[in-house]
Write a protein that holds these residues in place. Structure first.
Motif, PDB file in Angstrom:
ATOM      1  N   THR A   1      51.391  14.373  82.388  1.00 23.40           N
ATOM      2  CA  THR A   1      50.021  14.413  82.782  1.00 23.40           C
ATOM      3  C   THR A   1      49.109  14.298  81.614  1.00 23.40           C
ATOM      4  N   THR A   2      48.061  13.969  81.548  1.00 27.62           N
ATOM      5  CA  THR A   2      46.781  13.898  80.666  1.00 27.62           C
ATOM      6  C   THR A   2      46.258  15.356  80.726  1.00 27.62           C
ATOM      7  N   PHE A   3      45.632  15.633  79.176  1.00 24.73           N
ATOM      8  CA  PHE A   3      45.027  16.942  79.114  1.00 24.73           C
ATOM      9  C   PHE A   3      43.709  16.649  78.311  1.00 24.73           C
ATOM     10  N   ILE A   4      42.877  17.485  78.189  1.00 26.40           N
ATOM     11  CA  ILE A   4      41.934  17.540  77.177  1.00 26.40           C
ATOM     12  C   ILE A   4      41.624  19.052  76.901  1.00 26.40           C
ATOM     13  N   ASN A   5      40.934  19.236  75.710  1.00 27.85           N
ATOM     14  CA  ASN A   5      40.863  20.454  75.212  1.00 27.85           C
ATOM     15  C   ASN A   5      39.591  20.620  74.206  1.00 27.85           C
ATOM     16  N   PHE A   6      39.024  21.827  74.136  1.00 28.30           N
ATOM     17  CA  PHE A   6      37.848  22.079  73.447  1.00 28.30           C
ATOM     18  C   PHE A   6      37.985  23.486  72.693  1.00 28.30           C
ATOM     19  N   GLY A   7      37.526  23.505  71.417  1.00 33.46           N
ATOM     20  CA  GLY A   7      37.802  24.831  70.819  1.00 33.46           C
ATOM     21  C   GLY A   7      36.906  24.875  69.385  1.00 33.46           C
ATOM     22  N   ILE A   8      37.516  25.999  68.673  1.00 34.04           N
ATOM     23  CA  ILE A   8      36.658  25.921  67.437  1.00 34.04           C
ATOM     24  C   ILE A   8      37.927  26.161  66.455  1.00 34.04           C
ATOM     25  N   LYS A   9      37.429  25.500  65.053  1.00 36.12           N
ATOM     26  CA  LYS A   9      38.342  25.767  63.960  1.00 36.12           C
ATOM     27  C   LYS A   9      37.882  26.425  62.661  1.00 36.12           C
ATOM     28  N   TYR A  10      38.486  27.283  62.225  1.00 33.65           N
ATOM     29  CA  TYR A  10      38.257  27.889  61.221  1.00 33.65           C
ATOM     30  C   TYR A  10      39.215  27.636  59.765  1.00 33.65           C
ATOM     31  N   ASN A  11      38.716  27.089  58.770  1.00 32.85           N
ATOM     32  CA  ASN A  11      39.496  26.437  57.768  1.00 32.85           C
ATOM     33  C   ASN A  11      39.087  27.059  56.362  1.00 32.85           C
ATOM     34  N   ILE A  12      40.110  27.160  55.637  1.00 33.83           N
ATOM     35  CA  ILE A  12      40.108  27.814  54.432  1.00 33.83           C
ATOM     36  C   ILE A  12      40.996  27.275  53.538  1.00 33.83           C
ATOM     37  N   SER A  13      41.024  27.275  52.262  1.00 37.60           N
ATOM     38  CA  SER A  13      42.120  27.008  51.256  1.00 37.60           C
ATOM     39  C   SER A  13      42.683  28.067  50.403  1.00 37.60           C
ATOM     40  N   LEU A  14      43.807  28.049  50.124  1.00 35.80           N
ATOM     41  CA  LEU A  14      44.508  29.268  49.474  1.00 35.80           C
ATOM     42  C   LEU A  14      44.801  28.731  48.304  1.00 35.80           C
ATOM     43  N   LEU A  15      45.111  29.325  47.218  1.00 34.95           N
ATOM     44  CA  LEU A  15      45.495  29.057  45.837  1.00 34.95           C
ATOM     45  C   LEU A  15      47.000  29.181  45.758  1.00 34.95           C
ATOM     46  N   LYS A  16      47.798  28.040  45.342  1.00 32.92           N
ATOM     47  CA  LYS A  16      49.298  28.214  45.471  1.00 32.92           C
ATOM     48  C   LYS A  16      49.692  27.731  43.996  1.00 32.92           C
ATOM     49  N   LEU A  17      50.569  28.511  43.401  1.00 36.07           N
ATOM     50  CA  LEU A  17      51.332  28.264  42.090  1.00 36.07           C
ATOM     51  C   LEU A  17      52.163  27.171  42.351  1.00 36.07           C
ATOM     52  N   LYS A  18      52.193  26.469  41.234  1.00 37.86           N
ATOM     53  CA  LYS A  18      53.379  25.475  41.347  1.00 37.86           C
ATOM     54  C   LYS A  18      53.767  25.005  39.819  1.00 37.86           C
TER      55      LYS A  18
END
Length: 509
Positions: free
Chosen positions: A492-509
């Motif tokens: 079946t088909t589907f739809i969705n609605f929502g909210i997104k919380y986005n951040i960035s994290l410091l990663k050592l490399k």
């Protein structure tokens, strides 16, 4: 004249250096939050189990603290005692925490979610769980208890007042704005900033496990092999000791619907110049569903894993363990394979000289409401089904991301239905005055329960959608797609609605 020229040149260069440092090094932001484990004993209505015991219901939550004593977050509940092993829910929290003194506080809030299972009278799965508690803060942790009320209000029969008991641990984290994602900077340039602290070590793993079912209550399932797909998150206390959260769902071997959630700790031993690891773990948690009898749902999980580095921070892992109820009515050996990714995050003060750069990596946390337009059932007539869903994305670069998702039905007469999926996605750059971007993703994994026709549990779920910027950290999200079960009628088909919380994290490399 030369003196003024020298001063002007020096001032210009010095100002440029300061400006460059401010521009290059993203600000370190601290988000206050806390983890919570709670327990309540729910009196069950008399239905298909005569003189049914109370269901012991325990939850794991993470909440963010905001201004004016407000907090909000997400939580997952599972049955650990009674007769409904395999009963799980997912939901959102919101509340107020007001201090009466330095230590005593009042906590009032609401949890709204969806889920069910184990043949319980959960209706469509939607429920509310308000509480009013008195707590005491010991600084490193707090305890609280009080009144709560559970109501599966979408045609469910579970409705009851009860006491609840909670323990909370402060758990803050540092982050940078999402606009910093994919910036790569020499580690030395962080030394004079707030990022000059000890890094936190975490790992993320996608794995596949096989369970060989045994036990004197398993009937026709005795001796069968359950194939599971799942996700594990690990947080290190120091170089060796760690805690972990593990979630699995069945996709083959039995009727769809089996799920487990474990919280535990372990010891990490590194060998072969840190290229080989041996990990011993012990977890406790909840499991059941798919026709598997796990008593009240409480299980123990000892495990031994061996890991081998295959590329930079990526490891191949093999695990062998044991899974059982205290009564031994359900027990199984476990064997699995996984891919694990390690990251040292949010700090540059380390004795490991192999790290030369810091790179900011983007993370998305998405809470949404899905609607399957025609969710095919095994017996009941086809109708729409709704579910609450939590998705976490990790950016591989500015275009590609990997995703993990879990969902639980909350409307549409399918309260026991749940999904656990992983996949890959592609996103566009920001368009329309940096307000909107588009994405497409394909997820796959385990799904079942609630009389939804998913066969043995494997589904594929492609979709496409857009994000609209509300603030630096928040976006509105909408998408549409198609879901198809392998071996079942769900298509079946589907739809969705929502909210997104986005951040960035410091990663050592």
């Amino acid at each position: 004249m030369k003196k003024y020229i020298f001063l002007f040149t020096f001032t210009l260069i010095f100002t440029q250096i300061l400006f460059s440092q401010t521009e290059i090094i993203p600000e370190k932001i601290t988000q206050k939050g806390f983890a919570k484990i709670d327990f309540l004993s729910i009196e069950m209505p008399i239905t298909n189990i005569p003189n049914e015991q109370n269901m012991g219901f325990t939850g794991i939550h993470y909440n963010l603290n905001f201004k004016n004593s407000f907090y909000t977050g997400v939580g997952i509940y599972g049955a650990i005692s009674g007769d409904r092993g395999g009963f799980f829910t997912l939901g959102i929290n919101a509340g107020l925490k007001k201090y009466l003194s330095n230590n005593f506080y009042l906590d009032t809030g609401l949890h709204f979610g969806g889920g069910g299972g184990a043949g319980a009278p959960d209706g469509g799965g939607a429920f509310i769980l308000p509480h009013f508690n008195l707590g005491y803060d010991f600084k490193n942790f707090s305890i609280n208890s009080g009144w709560s009320y559970v109501n599966f209000f979408d045609e469910g029969a579970i409705k009851n007042h009860q006491l609840n008991f909670s323990i909370e641990i402060p758990l803050d984290f540092n982050y940078a704005k999402y606009t910093s994602a994919e910036k790569e900077i020499d580690i030395e340039k962080f030394k004079m900033t707030k990022w000059n602290q000890k890094p936190k070590k975490n790992s993320l793993m996608v794995h596949f496990n096989n369970l060989k079912i045994k036990g004197n209550t398993q009937g026709i399932n005795n001796g069968k092999t359950i194939k599971l797909a799942g996700f594990e998150f690990t947080s290190y206390i120091n170089n060796n000791w760690f805690t972990f959260l593990k979630v699995d769902g069945a996709y083959d071997g039995i009727r769809a619907g089996y799920m487990d959630v474990f919280l535990g700790g372990g010891y990490h031993l590194s060998l072969n110049k840190n290229n080989t690891n041996i990990l011993a773990k012990l977890g406790i948690g909840a499991a059941g569903g798919g026709g598997i009898n796990t008593d009240g749902g409480f299980l123990l999980y000892p495990d031994l894993s061996i890991e081998q580095r295959v590329f930079n921070d990526l490891f191949l892992t093999i695990n062998k363990g044991y899974l059982f109820t205290p009564s031994k009515d359900f027990y199984t050996s476990t064997f699995g394979l996984g891919i694990k990714y390690y990251l040292e995050r949010n700090g540059v003060k380390t004795n490991n000289t192999s790290f030369t750069k810091g790179k900011f990596k983007g993370f998305d946390f998405i809470l949404k409401q899905d609607m399957y337009l025609n969710a095919q059932r095994m017996t009941n007539p086809t109708e729409a089904m709704h579910q609450i869903s939590l998705q976490v994305n990790f950016d591989l670069n500015k275009t590609f991301f990997v995703a993990g998702q879990t969902s639980f039905a909350n409307f549409g007469d399918a309260g026991a239905y749940a999904e656990g999926l992983v996949g890959l996605g592609i996103k566009s750059r920001l368009l329309f005055n940096n307000s909107t971007n588009f994405f497409t993703q394909i997820l796959g994994g385990a799904a079942g329960g609630g009389n939804i026709s998913t066969g043995e549990g494997l589904i594929i779920k492609p979709s496409a959608g857009l994000n609209y910027k509300l603030s630096n950290n928040l976006k509105l999200r909408a998408s549409a797609g198609y879901v198809k079960a392998k071996g079942g009628d769900l298509s079946t088909t589907f739809i969705n609605f929502g909210i997104k919380y986005n951040i960035s994290l410091l990663k050592l490399k």
